[in-house]
Design a protein around this motif. Structure first.
Motif, PDB file in Angstrom:
ATOM      1  N   PRO A  88      -3.809  12.889 -10.261  1.00 46.59           N
ATOM      2  CA  PRO A  88      -5.044  12.348  -9.702  1.00 46.59           C
ATOM      3  C   PRO A  88      -5.440  11.011 -10.325  1.00 46.59           C
ATOM      4  O   PRO A  88      -5.086  10.732 -11.479  1.00 46.59           O
ATOM      5  N   ASP A 135       1.956   8.375  -5.564  1.00 46.23           N
ATOM      6  CA  ASP A 135       1.148   9.553  -5.232  1.00 46.23           C
ATOM      7  C   ASP A 135       2.047  10.723  -4.807  1.00 46.23           C
ATOM      8  O   ASP A 135       3.262  10.553  -4.634  1.00 46.23           O
ATOM      9  N   LYS A 171       2.401  12.358  -2.055  1.00 46.60           N
ATOM     10  CA  LYS A 171       3.092  12.285  -0.749  1.00 46.60           C
ATOM     11  C   LYS A 171       4.330  11.392  -0.866  1.00 46.60           C
ATOM     12  O   LYS A 171       5.409  11.738  -0.390  1.00 46.60           O
ATOM     13  N   LYS A 218      -2.331  15.535 -15.629  1.00 44.87           N
ATOM     14  CA  LYS A 218      -3.648  16.118 -15.314  1.00 44.87           C
ATOM     15  C   LYS A 218      -4.649  15.731 -16.383  1.00 44.87           C
ATOM     16  O   LYS A 218      -4.253  15.611 -17.556  1.00 44.87           O
ATOM     17  N   TRP A 231     -12.111  19.031 -14.816  1.00 43.92           N
ATOM     18  CA  TRP A 231     -12.677  18.286 -13.693  1.00 43.92           C
ATOM     19  C   TRP A 231     -13.723  17.294 -14.205  1.00 43.92           C
ATOM     20  O   TRP A 231     -13.777  16.143 -13.783  1.00 43.92           O
ATOM     21  N   ARG A 287     -12.186  13.590  -4.158  1.00 46.19           N
ATOM     22  CA  ARG A 287     -11.897  14.513  -3.050  1.00 46.19           C
ATOM     23  C   ARG A 287     -10.376  14.673  -2.922  1.00 46.19           C
ATOM     24  O   ARG A 287      -9.855  15.775  -2.785  1.00 46.19           O
ATOM     25  N   THR A 288      -9.668  13.549  -3.006  1.00 44.20           N
ATOM     26  CA  THR A 288      -8.202  13.585  -2.915  1.00 44.20           C
ATOM     27  C   THR A 288      -7.605  14.331  -4.104  1.00 44.20           C
ATOM     28  O   THR A 288      -6.592  15.024  -3.969  1.00 44.20           O
ATOM     29  N   ARG A 346      -8.496  16.969  -5.580  1.00 46.81           N
ATOM     30  CA  ARG A 346      -8.427  18.429  -5.370  1.00 46.81           C
ATOM     31  C   ARG A 346      -7.120  18.801  -4.676  1.00 46.81           C
ATOM     32  O   ARG A 346      -6.460  19.769  -5.037  1.00 46.81           O
ATOM     33  N   LYS A 347      -6.752  17.998  -3.667  1.00 45.48           N
ATOM     34  CA  LYS A 347      -5.501  18.268  -2.923  1.00 45.48           C
ATOM     35  C   LYS A 347      -4.298  17.979  -3.805  1.00 45.48           C
ATOM     36  O   LYS A 347      -3.325  18.724  -3.825  1.00 45.48           O
ATOM     37  N   GLU A 348      -4.377  16.869  -4.550  1.00 49.27           N
ATOM     38  CA  GLU A 348      -3.237  16.460  -5.394  1.00 49.27           C
ATOM     39  C   GLU A 348      -2.944  17.523  -6.456  1.00 49.27           C
ATOM     40  O   GLU A 348      -1.786  17.829  -6.740  1.00 49.27           O
ATOM     41  N   ARG A 393      -3.153  20.623  -6.304  1.00 48.16           N
ATOM     42  CA  ARG A 393      -2.404  21.759  -5.738  1.00 48.16           C
ATOM     43  C   ARG A 393      -0.898  21.499  -5.734  1.00 48.16           C
ATOM     44  O   ARG A 393      -0.100  22.412  -5.609  1.00 48.16           O
ATOM     45  N   GLU A 394      -0.513  20.231  -5.827  1.00 47.81           N
ATOM     46  CA  GLU A 394       0.913  19.855  -5.792  1.00 47.81           C
ATOM     47  C   GLU A 394       1.578  19.961  -7.156  1.00 47.81           C
ATOM     48  O   GLU A 394       2.797  19.839  -7.265  1.00 47.81           O
TER      49      GLU A 394
END
Ligand code: ADP
Ligand code: 5GP
Length: 191
Positions: free
Chosen positions: A12, A105, A107, A125, A129, A152-153, A155-157, A159-160
């Motif tokens: 992140p 990133d 993706k 990491k 938070w 916001r992004t 949170r998704k990152e 998970r990867e």
């Protein structure tokens, strides 16, 4: 025949990737052996950044032209801007027998990994938070609106992270640097 390896760092915004990779590249053990590619981006230059050092800063129009011309190994829209890894730089570095560091990133990392399955993937990491939020605020390079988008992004990152070979929780900077150096040197077979 490719001799060099690709090391991918993701995580992140605000987790400390840039701080860590800049220190990593100064490691005497890695001198001349690991080179970071300079990505192209449409995001505005931050105070202290230099064109051609952190990124090559270009317009959205130029980015889309380069994309059409197949200039990128991978390119992504991250937050509200575009970022891409120049394909020729990667090819030239491999020809020169270098190992390559990409700070991209999650993706983009998936795209590169599909092409180079031997790539070593490291996820950075922040310890919590709250600390991630604080680091983005202390860095002061983005306004509140952009920080919100980046969180916001994040949170998704996060998970990867499970798809990565290594996860470094960047709490104490000196310890994280040591861990990163150990992982990279061992992946590259450097004493
Ligand atoms: P990223 O490249 O992942 O977006 P940065 O390297 O820019 O993150 O770091 C975000 C902010 O956090 C910077 O102000 C940096 O100085 C700070 N920082 C990085 N690592 C640590 C750490 N271990 N402890 C405290 N602050 C840190
Ligand atoms: P920043 O704007 O904070 O420098 O970077 C934002 C995000 O874009 C980070 O996750 C960073 O790793 C990613 N990024 C930087 N360069 C590239 C690139 O060339 N490709 C992709 N996919 N992501 C990149």
């Amino acid at each position: 025949m490719i001799k060099g390896k690709i090391i991918i760092i993701s995580g992140p915004s605000g987790s400390g990737k840039t701080t860590l990779y800049k220190k990593l590249l100064l490691s005497p053990r890695l001198k001349g052996k690991l080179v970071k590619t300079i990505s192209v981006t449409t995001r505005p230059k931050r105070i202290g950044e230099k064109d051609g050092r952190e990124y090559r800063f270009i317009s959205k129009k130029m980015f889309s032209y380069k994309k059409k011309e197949r200039h990128f190994l991978e390119s992504q829209k991250v937050f509200d801007n575009y970022y891409g890894t120049p394909k020729k730089d990667v090819e030239d570095l491999f020809k020169a027998g270098k190992n390559i560091l990409l700070c991209i990133d999650v993706k983009g990392a998936r795209v590169v990994y599909r092409q180079y399955p031997s790539a070593i993937k490291i996820f950075i990491k922040a310890p919590s938070w709250e600390s991630l939020k604080k680091r983005l605020e202390v860095r002061g390079s983005e306004n509140q609106q952009v920080i919100k988008i980046r969180l916001r992004t994040a949170r998704k990152e996060l998970r990867e992270a499970k798809r990565y070979d290594y996860v470094i929780v960047n709490d104490n900077l000196i310890e994280s640097c040591k861990k990163l150096e150990e992982i990279v040197c061992s992946a590259l077979g450097i004493e």
